[in-house]
Design an enzyme around this catalytic site. Sequence first.
Site, short mmCIF file in Angstrom:
data_model
loop_
_atom_site.label_atom_id
_atom_site.label_comp_id
_atom_site.label_asym_id
_atom_site.label_seq_id
_atom_site.Cartn_x
_atom_site.Cartn_y
_atom_site.Cartn_z
N ASN A 150 12.54 -56.96 0.85
CA ASN A 150 13.56 -57.46 -0.07
C ASN A 150 14.18 -56.34 -0.87
O ASN A 150 13.51 -55.37 -1.24
CB ASN A 150 12.96 -58.50 -1.01
CG ASN A 150 12.44 -59.70 -0.26
OD1 ASN A 150 12.80 -59.89 0.90
ND2 ASN A 150 11.60 -60.50 -0.89
N ASP A 158 15.70 -57.13 -3.74
CA ASP A 158 15.66 -57.55 -5.15
C ASP A 158 14.51 -56.83 -5.85
O ASP A 158 13.72 -56.11 -5.22
CB ASP A 158 15.52 -59.09 -5.26
CG ASP A 158 14.20 -59.63 -4.70
OD1 ASP A 158 13.14 -59.11 -5.09
OD2 ASP A 158 14.22 -60.58 -3.90
N HIS A 162 13.70 -51.69 2.84
CA HIS A 162 15.13 -51.81 3.16
C HIS A 162 16.04 -51.43 2.00
O HIS A 162 17.20 -51.79 2.00
CB HIS A 162 15.45 -53.23 3.63
CG HIS A 162 14.82 -53.57 4.96
ND1 HIS A 162 14.65 -54.84 5.42
CD2 HIS A 162 14.32 -52.74 5.94
CE1 HIS A 162 14.08 -54.81 6.63
NE2 HIS A 162 13.86 -53.55 6.95
P1 OAD Z 1 14.77 -64.16 7.03
O1 OAD Z 1 15.92 -64.89 6.42
O2 OAD Z 1 14.92 -63.68 8.42
O3 OAD Z 1 13.47 -65.10 7.01
C1 OAD Z 1 13.11 -65.76 5.84
C2 OAD Z 1 11.79 -66.48 6.07
O4 OAD Z 1 11.42 -67.08 4.84
C3 OAD Z 1 11.84 -67.59 7.14
O5 OAD Z 1 10.75 -67.42 8.03
C4 OAD Z 1 11.68 -68.86 6.31
O6 OAD Z 1 10.94 -69.88 7.01
C5 OAD Z 1 10.90 -68.36 5.12
N1 OAD Z 1 11.04 -69.15 3.89
C6 OAD Z 1 12.10 -69.89 3.45
N2 OAD Z 1 11.81 -70.45 2.27
C7 OAD Z 1 10.55 -70.08 1.95
C8 OAD Z 1 9.69 -70.34 0.84
N3 OAD Z 1 10.06 -71.09 -0.20
N4 OAD Z 1 8.46 -69.76 0.86
C9 OAD Z 1 8.05 -68.99 1.89
N5 OAD Z 1 8.82 -68.72 2.95
C10 OAD Z 1 10.05 -69.25 2.98
O7 OAD Z 1 14.40 -62.98 6.01
P2 OAD Z 1 13.56 -61.67 6.29
O8 OAD Z 1 12.50 -61.90 7.30
O9 OAD Z 1 13.17 -61.13 4.97
O10 OAD Z 1 17.53 -56.68 6.04
O11 OAD Z 1 14.68 -60.73 6.91
C11 OAD Z 1 14.37 -59.41 7.25
C12 OAD Z 1 15.57 -58.53 7.02
O12 OAD Z 1 16.71 -59.06 7.71
C13 OAD Z 1 16.01 -58.44 5.58
O13 OAD Z 1 15.29 -57.49 4.85
C14 OAD Z 1 17.45 -58.07 5.68
C15 OAD Z 1 17.85 -58.98 6.81
O14 OAD Z 1 18.95 -58.60 7.55
C16 OAD Z 1 18.62 -55.96 5.72
O15 OAD Z 1 19.60 -56.45 5.19
C17 OAD Z 1 18.52 -54.53 6.10
#
Ligand code: OAD
Length: 227
Positions: free
Chosen positions: A87, A89, A104
């Site tokens: 993240n 943030d 990131h």
């Molecule tokens: P994603 O949007 O790909 O995945 C978010 C995950 O959070 C999903 O598996 C959801 O099921 C889960 N989720 C949603 N609500 C939740 C909650 N209340 N509690 C727990 N889990 C929950 O986000 P990331 O995996 O972080 O990079 O994405 C990876 C990277 O892709 C980011 O860092 C960003 C993005 O493009 C850059 O911008 C370089």
Amino acid sequence: MKKIVVLTGAGISAESGIRTFRGSDGLWEEHRIEDIATFEAWQRNPGLVLDFYNQRRKQLFEVKPNAAHLALVELEKNFDVHIITQNVDDLHERAGSGQVLHLHGELKKVRSTVDDNLIHTLDGWELKLGDLCARGSQLRPHIVWFGEAVPMIEPAAALASEADIFIVIGTSLNVYPAAGLIHFAKPGIPVYLIDPQAEMPARISNLSVLREAAGTGVPRLVKQLMH
Ligand code: OAD
């Protein structure tokens, strides 16, 4: 003290009101990655890229850490806790976590376009065209865009390999190299995955999956580990 390594993604901040990237309400449903999050996008239309990150940064001043961020701070009483976050943030830091590695980048930071080591913390939320670094070049968001190197992956992999317990929270495990970190963990250590839509990663032997929101799942797991 046992070492706990925690890998977090957008899902841990969802209950603070920050949108995730993928899924029906995700940021990448509304914006194309190639328009926003690549170096080519920045060269083509820096104003659009700045605006996207300005809006994200502005929102950061309106949100707060949630129960999941706060529970991870509690863990530090009994464990050597290292958070590796995808993240951008600052909610882990604002909750009070002491050791946070950003894979990131960080929204509140900006950097020179001619010297990657010239990094500043921005005052306020807005980075504008014409805002220059000390060497006179345009400042850019301090974000790792798609196609760019991930400089923090080596220290992150080293931490992962030293973990006694590994916890993964709120990430779709779609983006590499971050998604591969779990495979640096020593075979057989306890691995916990907290995500309402968790998919089972292959080749993890001692895996517990909590298919629930971070705001309830993380405090529950922390309570369990503290006893
Ligand atoms: P994603 O949007 O790909 O995945 C978010 C995950 O959070 C999903 O598996 C959801 O099921 C889960 N989720 C949603 N609500 C939740 C909650 N209340 N509690 C727990 N889990 C929950 O986000 P990331 O995996 O972080 O990079 O994405 C990876 C990277 O892709 C980011 O860092 C960003 C993005 O493009 C850059 O911008 C370089």
